[in-house]
Design a protein around this motif. Structure first.
Motif, PDB file in Angstrom:
ATOM      1  N   PHE A 144       0.818  -1.165  -0.086  1.00 54.58           N
ATOM      2  CA  PHE A 144       0.034   0.018  -0.015  1.00 54.58           C
ATOM      3  C   PHE A 144       0.905   1.128  -0.026  1.00 54.58           C
ATOM      4  O   PHE A 144       1.461   1.604   0.908  1.00 54.58           O
ATOM      5  CB  PHE A 144      -0.842  -0.158   1.135  1.00 54.58           C
ATOM      6  N   ASP A 145       0.586   2.093  -1.163  1.00 53.10           N
ATOM      7  CA  ASP A 145       1.850   3.335  -1.032  1.00 53.10           C
ATOM      8  C   ASP A 145       0.912   4.564  -0.939  1.00 53.10           C
ATOM      9  O   ASP A 145       1.624   5.724  -1.149  1.00 53.10           O
ATOM     10  CB  ASP A 145       2.224   3.294  -2.641  1.00 53.10           C
ATOM     11  N   GLY A 146      -0.118   4.556  -0.525  1.00 54.06           N
ATOM     12  CA  GLY A 146      -0.898   5.675  -0.073  1.00 54.06           C
ATOM     13  C   GLY A 146      -2.483   5.656  -0.572  1.00 54.06           C
ATOM     14  O   GLY A 146      -2.999   4.540  -1.313  1.00 54.06           O
ATOM     15  N   GLY A 147      -3.159   6.502   0.069  1.00 54.27           N
ATOM     16  CA  GLY A 147      -4.809   6.536  -0.392  1.00 54.27           C
ATOM     17  C   GLY A 147      -5.483   6.362   0.882  1.00 54.27           C
ATOM     18  O   GLY A 147      -4.836   6.664   2.158  1.00 54.27           O
ATOM     19  N   ARG A 148      -6.784   6.070   0.789  1.00 52.80           N
ATOM     20  CA  ARG A 148      -7.463   5.990   1.966  1.00 52.80           C
ATOM     21  C   ARG A 148      -7.885   4.517   2.724  1.00 52.80           C
ATOM     22  O   ARG A 148      -8.282   3.934   2.061  1.00 52.80           O
ATOM     23  CB  ARG A 148      -8.881   6.615   1.732  1.00 52.80           C
ATOM     24  N   LEU A 149      -7.463   4.594   3.928  1.00 56.15           N
ATOM     25  CA  LEU A 149      -7.535   3.177   4.638  1.00 56.15           C
ATOM     26  C   LEU A 149      -8.642   3.487   5.562  1.00 56.15           C
ATOM     27  O   LEU A 149      -8.527   4.320   6.394  1.00 56.15           O
ATOM     28  CB  LEU A 149      -6.160   2.796   5.301  1.00 56.15           C
ATOM     29  N   VAL A 150      -9.726   2.641   5.324  1.00 57.49           N
ATOM     30  CA  VAL A 150     -10.803   2.763   6.393  1.00 57.49           C
ATOM     31  C   VAL A 150     -10.883   1.394   7.089  1.00 57.49           C
ATOM     32  O   VAL A 150     -10.817   0.306   6.650  1.00 57.49           O
ATOM     33  CB  VAL A 150     -12.142   2.773   5.464  1.00 57.49           C
ATOM     34  N   VAL A 151     -11.265   1.617   8.441  1.00 60.51           N
ATOM     35  CA  VAL A 151     -11.376   0.614   9.272  1.00 60.51           C
ATOM     36  C   VAL A 151     -12.964   0.719   9.718  1.00 60.51           C
ATOM     37  O   VAL A 151     -13.430   1.722  10.063  1.00 60.51           O
ATOM     38  CB  VAL A 151     -10.285   0.734  10.737  1.00 60.51           C
ATOM     39  N   ASN A 152     -13.751  -0.333   9.482  1.00 57.88           N
ATOM     40  CA  ASN A 152     -14.963  -0.100   9.589  1.00 57.88           C
ATOM     41  C   ASN A 152     -15.496  -1.512  10.756  1.00 57.88           C
ATOM     42  O   ASN A 152     -15.314  -2.593  10.353  1.00 57.88           O
ATOM     43  CB  ASN A 152     -15.487  -0.594   8.393  1.00 57.88           C
ATOM     44  N   ARG A 233     -21.635   1.410   1.811  1.00 56.61           N
ATOM     45  CA  ARG A 233     -22.727   2.102   1.876  1.00 56.61           C
ATOM     46  C   ARG A 233     -23.348   1.983   3.439  1.00 56.61           C
ATOM     47  O   ARG A 233     -23.526   0.888   3.724  1.00 56.61           O
ATOM     48  CB  ARG A 233     -23.733   1.918   0.862  1.00 56.61           C
ATOM     49  N   SER A 234     -23.845   3.302   4.019  1.00 53.15           N
ATOM     50  CA  SER A 234     -24.587   3.017   5.294  1.00 53.15           C
ATOM     51  C   SER A 234     -25.936   2.786   5.191  1.00 53.15           C
ATOM     52  O   SER A 234     -26.631   3.160   3.645  1.00 53.15           O
ATOM     53  CB  SER A 234     -24.312   4.099   6.024  1.00 53.15           C
ATOM     54  N   TRP A 235     -26.697   2.107   6.045  1.00 54.20           N
ATOM     55  CA  TRP A 235     -28.195   2.048   6.078  1.00 54.20           C
ATOM     56  C   TRP A 235     -28.969   3.425   5.621  1.00 54.20           C
ATOM     57  O   TRP A 235     -29.891   3.326   5.272  1.00 54.20           O
ATOM     58  CB  TRP A 235     -28.668   1.379   7.054  1.00 54.20           C
ATOM     59  N   ASP A 236     -28.354   4.590   6.235  1.00 57.72           N
ATOM     60  CA  ASP A 236     -28.912   5.833   5.919  1.00 57.72           C
ATOM     61  C   ASP A 236     -28.214   6.457   4.678  1.00 57.72           C
ATOM     62  O   ASP A 236     -28.375   7.781   4.469  1.00 57.72           O
ATOM     63  CB  ASP A 236     -28.903   6.629   7.042  1.00 57.72           C
ATOM     64  N   GLU A 237     -27.735   5.492   3.846  1.00 56.52           N
ATOM     65  CA  GLU A 237     -27.248   6.005   2.510  1.00 56.52           C
ATOM     66  C   GLU A 237     -26.380   7.198   2.525  1.00 56.52           C
ATOM     67  O   GLU A 237     -26.146   7.585   1.349  1.00 56.52           O
ATOM     68  CB  GLU A 237     -28.566   6.463   1.378  1.00 56.52           C
ATOM     69  N   ARG A 238     -25.330   7.123   3.448  1.00 53.02           N
ATOM     70  CA  ARG A 238     -24.123   7.711   3.343  1.00 53.02           C
ATOM     71  C   ARG A 238     -23.044   6.552   2.645  1.00 53.02           C
ATOM     72  O   ARG A 238     -23.157   5.693   2.573  1.00 53.02           O
ATOM     73  CB  ARG A 238     -23.429   7.907   4.697  1.00 53.02           C
ATOM     74  N   GLU A 239     -22.044   7.423   1.599  1.00 54.29           N
ATOM     75  CA  GLU A 239     -21.115   6.693   0.990  1.00 54.29           C
ATOM     76  C   GLU A 239     -19.868   6.881   1.445  1.00 54.29           C
ATOM     77  O   GLU A 239     -19.599   8.060   1.942  1.00 54.29           O
ATOM     78  CB  GLU A 239     -21.245   6.866  -0.383  1.00 54.29           C
ATOM     79  N   LEU A 240     -19.034   5.891   1.733  1.00 53.95           N
ATOM     80  CA  LEU A 240     -17.726   6.127   2.349  1.00 53.95           C
ATOM     81  C   LEU A 240     -16.628   5.349   1.425  1.00 53.95           C
ATOM     82  O   LEU A 240     -16.718   4.113   1.464  1.00 53.95           O
ATOM     83  CB  LEU A 240     -17.645   5.636   3.709  1.00 53.95           C
ATOM     84  N   ALA A 241     -15.664   6.293   0.621  1.00 55.89           N
ATOM     85  CA  ALA A 241     -14.968   5.626  -0.586  1.00 55.89           C
ATOM     86  C   ALA A 241     -13.686   4.983   0.322  1.00 55.89           C
ATOM     87  O   ALA A 241     -13.291   5.465   1.340  1.00 55.89           O
ATOM     88  CB  ALA A 241     -14.493   6.442  -1.433  1.00 55.89           C
ATOM     89  N   TYR A 242     -12.924   3.815  -0.078  1.00 52.16           N
ATOM     90  CA  TYR A 242     -11.673   3.363   0.366  1.00 52.16           C
ATOM     91  C   TYR A 242     -10.864   3.115  -0.781  1.00 52.16           C
ATOM     92  O   TYR A 242     -11.284   2.493  -1.618  1.00 52.16           O
ATOM     93  CB  TYR A 242     -12.016   2.423   1.389  1.00 52.16           C
ATOM     94  N   ASP A 243      -9.482   2.871  -0.364  1.00 49.23           N
ATOM     95  CA  ASP A 243      -8.609   2.176  -1.089  1.00 49.23           C
ATOM     96  C   ASP A 243      -8.463   1.077  -0.773  1.00 49.23           C
ATOM     97  O   ASP A 243      -8.173  -0.115  -1.276  1.00 49.23           O
ATOM     98  CB  ASP A 243      -7.229   3.213  -1.478  1.00 49.23           C
ATOM     99  N   LEU A 244      -8.020   0.831   0.687  1.00 51.61           N
ATOM    100  CA  LEU A 244      -7.999  -0.328   1.333  1.00 51.61           C
ATOM    101  C   LEU A 244      -8.894  -0.434   2.721  1.00 51.61           C
ATOM    102  O   LEU A 244      -9.142   0.552   3.246  1.00 51.61           O
ATOM    103  CB  LEU A 244      -6.530  -0.489   2.024  1.00 51.61           C
ATOM    104  N   LEU A 245      -9.697  -1.385   2.647  1.00 47.92           N
ATOM    105  CA  LEU A 245     -10.823  -1.616   3.674  1.00 47.92           C
ATOM    106  C   LEU A 245     -10.397  -2.663   4.617  1.00 47.92           C
ATOM    107  O   LEU A 245      -9.962  -3.843   4.441  1.00 47.92           O
ATOM    108  CB  LEU A 245     -11.987  -2.038   2.926  1.00 47.92           C
ATOM    109  N   VAL A 246     -10.307  -2.226   5.998  1.00 45.63           N
ATOM    110  CA  VAL A 246      -9.954  -3.173   6.999  1.00 45.63           C
ATOM    111  C   VAL A 246     -11.462  -3.298   7.897  1.00 45.63           C
ATOM    112  O   VAL A 246     -11.801  -2.522   8.564  1.00 45.63           O
ATOM    113  CB  VAL A 246      -8.690  -2.784   7.969  1.00 45.63           C
ATOM    114  N   SER A 247     -12.257  -4.454   7.464  1.00 50.76           N
ATOM    115  CA  SER A 247     -13.578  -4.798   8.031  1.00 50.76           C
ATOM    116  C   SER A 247     -13.267  -5.328   9.336  1.00 50.76           C
ATOM    117  O   SER A 247     -12.701  -6.429   9.439  1.00 50.76           O
ATOM    118  CB  SER A 247     -14.125  -5.220   7.150  1.00 50.76           C
TER     119      SER A 247
END
Lengths: 415, 105
Positions: A144-152, A233-247
């Motif tokens: 991973f060289d950069g971008g958005r990492l989302v922990v969800n 996508r959340s249940w209330d229809e918010r969107e969250l973009a990621y490059d790498l997802l840690v779920s």
């Protein structure tokens, strides 16, 4: 012969078995059922993705963790027939019990979230709650060289509720060491209303997120994952973009719990808060991650519960009344990065507070504050786990939480 | 702590607006609590959720999570978000006079 059967030889089941070994009256046998040949030191999974821990140091042969005289049955469980007091094993054999201990833990269920599994699973969408997941994530982080990492966190309850935050703190460190921290955006998406939800912890630790540049997307309840577009996508229809997802996927109890009709909506077993008896079943005790209790799903909780369950099993054998011995006590080290860690200590009624542990005024550990000593404590803990906790050796740590050595900030007395 | 003058009484709330003394809850108070969080008059569907949450909490000793509500109350996840926008678990607990669903820290 009368039988005690323990289902699950993880942290909780192993400790109960080792507690009971040598204390049972003549005529009682002790059996433990677990299909997996290896015992996994789960707290180590957090460090695998960052290369500071190695897989081979986290597992030991299961047989070495159980005292002599405990019969280990290496099989899966189909179901419990509570009316007949029998366990149906994978191969169809029926195992009769007089007392049953459920220590069957919790597992991640990525299949519960639409779109989370797919070609992107363990490629751009990961977990670190399994050996495979943490190992795949190590490769992904290295590339991973950069971008958005989302922990969800998909939904509560999860095992070790502080692990997602620790992951973010360690990720901050990791990318800083690699010299690319400025190219990585760290985001924490949680269904709760903040990273910290208890008043004193929130006031005391809020600075950590700011200091480390971690953004929080609160009250985010994940409805679906679009792996191709890399979107949550959340249940209330918010969107969250990621490059790498840690779920941190939905957790559930062992599948046989549902087949036995013993569980709640996530197959966790309804359990009496203080005696750890299964609700509506007078010969079944439950501990560790398998319960529906509001205490944390954490090894320390299993440790504090194991003494209570062992005691209550012996009391049941002797025909005595049960002890209401468990108070929800939990304590955990929280890695905060930079070679430091925090320690928290709390129970059903008392939130994490500042102070010292276990010796008032001295520690050596600092509660609800960062210190290097806490970090060393976390690392030393692995040795303690294998050599003192699992064998159920007596430790100088009372199972009930103590208020001695703790300070409650004056303005938080009646929060 | 804050207080709220409602239904002829002084109602004590914590700093986040959750009822401190569960015994003070009444259906009339629920209407007032709903107004404070911007929910209009409570519909039958709202009440279906609130009633479930209260009964479940009385049985289980803790506020139900979102999955539990959607699975057992008969109101779907989508509907829950329409009824209690943004955070159904938290809002339903607040209106039902129950503690906030929490993590350990």
């Amino acid at each position: 012969m009368k039988n005690i059967v323990i289902l699950g030889a993880g942290t909780a089941g192993t400790m109960v078995a080792n507690h009971l070994r040598g204390k049972l009256p003549t005529g009682w046998t002790l059996k433990i059922v677990d299909p997996d040949p290896l015992h996994l030191y789960q707290p180590g999974l957090l460090f695998l993705p960052f290369g500071t821990e190695r897989q081979e140091r986290l597992v030991r042969p299961r047989g070495n963790t159980l005292k002599r005289g405990i019969e280990w049955i290496q099989q899966g469980v189909e179901k419990v027939d509570a009316d007949a007091r029998q366990v149906v094993l994978e191969d169809g054999e029926r195992l009769s019990y007089d007392i049953l201990v459920l220590a069957s833990g919790s597992q991640i269920r990525p299949e519960e979230t639409e779109g989370l599994l797919g070609d992107h699973w363990h490629q751009t969408a990961h977990d670190f709650y399994t050996l495979d997941g943490a190992t795949a994530l190590r490769r992904a982080l290295a590339g991973f060289d950069g971008g958005r990492l989302v922990v969800n966190v998909v939904e509560m309850p999860i095992k070790c509720p502080v692990a997602p935050l620790e992951f973010l703190f360690l990720a901050d460190d990791y990318f800083t060491h690699r010299g690319i921290r400025d190219r990585v955006e760290l985001v924490y998406a949680t269904p709760l209303d903040g990273a910290f939800t208890k008043p004193v912890a929130s006031a005391t630790l809020g600075y950590l997120l700011e200091q480390k540049g971690i953004k929080v997307e609160s009250e985010f309840n994940t409805g679906e994952v679009d792996g191709e577009a890399r979107l949550l996508r959340s249940w209330d229809e918010r969107e969250l973009a990621y490059d790498l997802l840690v779920s941190i996927p939905t957790h559930g109890g062992a599948p046989f719990v549902a087949a036995s009709g013993l569980g709640n909506e996530l197959d966790f077993v309804p359990t009496e808060h203080r005696s750890l008896l299964a609700k509506n079943h007078d010969r079944i005790f439950v501990l560790g991650d398998a319960t529906d209790l509001p205490s944390s799903k954490a090894g320390s909780v299993a440790h504090f519960q194991s003494g209570v369950v062992a005691d209550n099993v012996l009391r049941t054998i002797a025909g005595k009344s049960l002890v209401e011995g468990f108070d929800g006590h939990s304590n955990c080290f929280i890695e905060s990065g930079g070679g430091k860690a925090l320690l928290i200590d709390f129970n059903y009624d008392v939130e994490p507070l500042p102070g010292h542990y276990p010796v008032p005024g001295l520690g050596p550990f600092d509660l609800l504050a960062e210190s290097r000593r806490n970090h060393w404590g976390k690392l030393a803990f692995r040795w303690i786990y294998w050599n003192a906790l699992l064998p159920a050796l007596p430790l100088p740590l009372p199972s009930r939480m103590s208020m001695i050595g703790k300070r409650r900030p004056p303005d938080k007395v009646a929060a | 702590m804050t207080t709220l003058e409602a239904v002829g009484k002084t109602i004590e709330l914590n700093n986040e607006g959750f009822l401190l003394d569960a015994d003070q809850w009444t259906p009339e108070l629920a209407e007032t609590l709903a107004e404070t969080v911007g929910l209009g008059p409570l519909s039958d569907k709202h009440w279906q959720v609130i009633t479930f949450c209260r009964e479940d909490a009385a049985r289980e000793g803790q506020s139900p999570g979102l999955r539990r509500i959607s699975k057992l109350s008969g109101v779907s996840m989508k509907e829950l978000y329409q009824l209690f926008p943004k955070g159904p678990g938290k809002l339903a607990a607040k209106v039902a006079g129950l503690p906030k669903p929490q993590a350990c820290i």
